[in-house]
Design an enzyme around this catalytic site. Structure first.
Site, short mmCIF file in Angstrom:
data_model
loop_
_atom_site.label_atom_id
_atom_site.label_comp_id
_atom_site.label_asym_id
_atom_site.label_seq_id
_atom_site.Cartn_x
_atom_site.Cartn_y
_atom_site.Cartn_z
N LYS A 15 0.83 -1.22 0.00
CA LYS A 15 0.00 0.00 0.00
C LYS A 15 0.86 1.27 0.00
O LYS A 15 0.64 2.19 -0.78
CB LYS A 15 -0.93 -0.02 1.23
CG LYS A 15 -1.68 1.26 1.49
CD LYS A 15 -2.70 1.58 0.43
CE LYS A 15 -3.22 2.99 0.59
NZ LYS A 15 -4.17 3.37 -0.45
N CYS A 50 -3.53 10.54 1.73
CA CYS A 50 -2.77 9.35 1.30
C CYS A 50 -1.41 9.72 0.71
O CYS A 50 -0.38 9.49 1.33
CB CYS A 50 -3.58 8.57 0.28
SG CYS A 50 -5.04 7.83 1.00
N1 LIG Z 1 -9.48 9.16 2.41
C1 LIG Z 1 -8.93 8.44 1.46
O1 LIG Z 1 -9.01 8.76 0.28
C2 LIG Z 1 -8.19 7.15 1.77
C3 LIG Z 1 -7.89 6.26 0.72
C4 LIG Z 1 -7.24 5.06 1.03
C5 LIG Z 1 -6.88 4.78 2.34
N2 LIG Z 1 -7.17 5.68 3.34
C6 LIG Z 1 -6.80 5.32 4.71
O2 LIG Z 1 -7.98 4.96 5.42
C7 LIG Z 1 -7.85 5.32 6.81
C8 LIG Z 1 -9.04 6.16 7.22
O3 LIG Z 1 -9.00 7.37 6.48
P1 LIG Z 1 -10.30 8.27 6.31
O4 LIG Z 1 -9.97 9.23 5.21
O5 LIG Z 1 -11.51 7.43 6.19
O6 LIG Z 1 -10.31 9.03 7.73
P2 LIG Z 1 -11.47 9.97 8.32
O7 LIG Z 1 -10.80 10.93 9.20
O8 LIG Z 1 -12.34 10.46 7.19
O9 LIG Z 1 -12.37 8.97 9.17
C9 LIG Z 1 -11.95 8.33 10.31
C10 LIG Z 1 -13.14 8.17 11.27
O10 LIG Z 1 -12.70 7.38 12.35
C11 LIG Z 1 -13.33 7.85 13.54
N3 LIG Z 1 -12.52 7.33 14.65
C12 LIG Z 1 -11.23 7.58 14.96
N4 LIG Z 1 -10.82 6.84 15.99
C13 LIG Z 1 -11.88 6.07 16.35
C14 LIG Z 1 -12.09 5.09 17.34
N5 LIG Z 1 -11.11 4.71 18.18
N6 LIG Z 1 -13.31 4.53 17.43
C15 LIG Z 1 -14.31 4.88 16.61
N7 LIG Z 1 -14.18 5.79 15.64
C16 LIG Z 1 -12.97 6.38 15.51
C17 LIG Z 1 -13.31 9.35 13.36
O11 LIG Z 1 -14.30 9.98 14.17
C18 LIG Z 1 -13.62 9.48 11.86
O12 LIG Z 1 -15.00 9.63 11.62
C19 LIG Z 1 -6.51 6.04 6.93
O13 LIG Z 1 -5.53 5.14 7.34
C20 LIG Z 1 -6.21 6.48 5.49
O14 LIG Z 1 -4.83 6.60 5.25
C21 LIG Z 1 -7.84 6.84 3.08
#
Ligand SMILES: NC(=O)c1ccc[n+]([C@@H]2O[C@H](COP(=O)([O-])OP(=O)(O)OC[C@H]3O[C@@H](n4cnc5c(N)ncnc54)[C@H](O)[C@@H]3O)[C@@H](O)[C@H]2O)c1
Length: 402
Positions: free
Chosen positions: A197, A251
């Site tokens: 990744k 990312c």
């Molecule tokens: N956004 C993207 O385009 C993308 C693409 C691929 C991978 N990712 C990866 O996916 C992961 C998540 O990214 P995202 O963009 O969805 O983040 P985000 O910030 O949009 O969402 C994360 C959510 O998790 C919740 N949260 C955090 N800790 C928590 C806990 N202990 N219990 C319950 N809820 C909790 C937060 O309130 C939030 O709503 C990251 O590792 C990111 O690198 C993101």
């Protein structure tokens, strides 16, 4: 029943598509307001097809809550930022989530971490927690590849990677994803999945950096980089990307740092790419400055930045080049630029104007940072402005490029 933890950009579409394909799903997020909004049937961010997916999922079996569920399978999609000093991953969000899962999960449960992590994170930070707890749970890593703006399609059509300790668990997780994913699902070990990744995102970063470095080289020698890239790309094995004002998002601008932090002295091209891409907002500022000098344009308050998000037609502003540019201005003790973004409906920065016509009436010099569809539909309204087009989408006598 599948408990999806973290209902942000990744967790929410994943929970919805699983439910819409017949899986019993509970979506858990510790944000009360987010959970309340979802339970009212209102989506929490703009994404094509997401509203429809929420409607479909709610017809089946999905519940949103702040509580963790006692069940056999978990998907964790919480943030994984990096530490700005050490450049290493900050695993605190996944650690917290796992600790909460361990309090409720069934013996033998499968915990799939979708969050992007640096290679070795699961072995170093997560496995010791499960060993300490004594519960026999199976850890897996299934990093997500979807791109904001095309998430619903990509969830169903991208190929996926599942890292597991053994084939049996790997196949079980693969079958779960196969309930909605038509792409190939590769089962491998956890460390390989982790590394794959971040390698993918570093590859993208390096390729963008190459285009951005070419912009600087060509500008310094009075050459048209866009024409050069167009011609070079006629070579059957060359595909140079479009240059731009920088790299943002959660990312590509974050994950390569994991490799820099974990492999110091080895991740050299990756570090150079990060630095080049991070230098672009400052480069845009330099271009604004030289255009101002050329046109004897003095009034900074009549300059407007179009676009606050990190990519076109989404509402995600995390790490965006425009935010980086504004920070950079602040460091130079300067401010006064106006900002507008049609996809960002809330006030995020003090310079922001929420109405396009008002924004346009208050500026003479427009800097296009993001090529939202909206600006392409409103070219007629900006034709009398001086324009710095960092995305190469407009032409005209008063249009400048990077
Ligand atoms: N956004 C993207 O385009 C993308 C693409 C691929 C991978 N990712 C990866 O996916 C992961 C998540 O990214 P995202 O963009 O969805 O983040 P985000 O910030 O949009 O969402 C994360 C959510 O998790 C919740 N949260 C955090 N800790 C928590 C806990 N202990 N219990 C319950 N809820 C909790 C937060 O309130 C939030 O709503 C990251 O590792 C990111 O690198 C993101």
């Amino acid at each position: 029943m599948i408990n999806v933890i973290g209902l942000g950009y990744i967790g929410l579409p994943t929970a919805l598509i699983l439910a819409a394909h017949g899986n019993r799903v509970v979506g858990t997020d510790y944000s009360k307001s987010l959970v309340e909004q979802l339970n009212r049937g209102v989506i929490t961010f703009e994404e094509e097809g997401l509203e429809y997916l929420l409607e479909s999922a709610m017809k089946y079996d999905i519940v949103f809550t702040t509580e963790y569920q006692a069940t056999d399978i978990y998907i964790i999609a919480v943030p994984t930022p990096y530490d700005k000093n050490s450049k290493k991953i900050d695993p605190s969000f996944i650690i917290n989530a796992i600790q909460s899962v361990l309090q409720v999960c069934h013996e033998g449960a499968v915990v799939v971490i979708e969050s992007t992590v640096s290679p070795g994170t699961i072995e170093k930070h997560i496995r010791p927690l499960t060993m300490h707890d004594g519960k026999d749970i199976h850890l897996c890593h299934a990093p997500e590849r979807i791109i904001p703006g095309n998430m619903v399609y990509e969830l169903q059509h991208n190929s996926r990677t599942v890292g597991a300790d053994n084939c049996c668990i790997g196949e079980q997780v693969k079958n779960m994803y196969a309930s909605f994913c038509k792409g190939e699902i590769v089962v491998t070990d956890i460390r390989t999945a982790e590394m794959t990744k971040v390698v993918e995102n570093a590859f993208r970063d390096i390729n963008i950096a190459y285009a951005n470095e070419l912009v600087k080289i060509c500008r310094s020698d009075g050459l048209n980089v866009y024409e050069i890239i167009r011609i070079a790309n006629m070579h059957p094995r060359v595909n140079i990307l479009a240059p731009g004002p920088g790299v943002g998002g959660h990312c590509i601008s974050v994950d390569p740092w994991f490799l820099v932090g974990d492999y110091p002295g080895l991740a050299n091209i990756i570090l150079a790419a990060r630095n080049i891409n991070d230098s672009m907002p400052e480069y845009v500022l330099d271009r604004i400055h030289s255009i101002m000098k050329e046109r004897s344009f003095m009034d900074v308050s009549r300059i407007g930045l179009y676009g606050l998000t990190y990519k076109e037609d989404v509402d995600d502003v995390r790490e965006s080049p425009t935010l980086q540019l504004l920070e950079s201005m602040e460091r130079h003790l300067s401010n006064g630029l106006k900002v507008y973004d049609p996809c960002v409906k809330k006030l995020i920065v003090k310079e922001q104007i929420l109405d396009f016509n008002e924004f346009i009436s208050e500026i003479d010099f427009l800097v296009i940072m993001i090529a939202h569809t909206h600006i392409k539909e409103n070219f007629s309204k900006i034709k009398d402005k001086v324009i710095l087009d960092t995305r190469y989408i407009v032409s005209g006598e008063s249009v400048y490029y990077l």
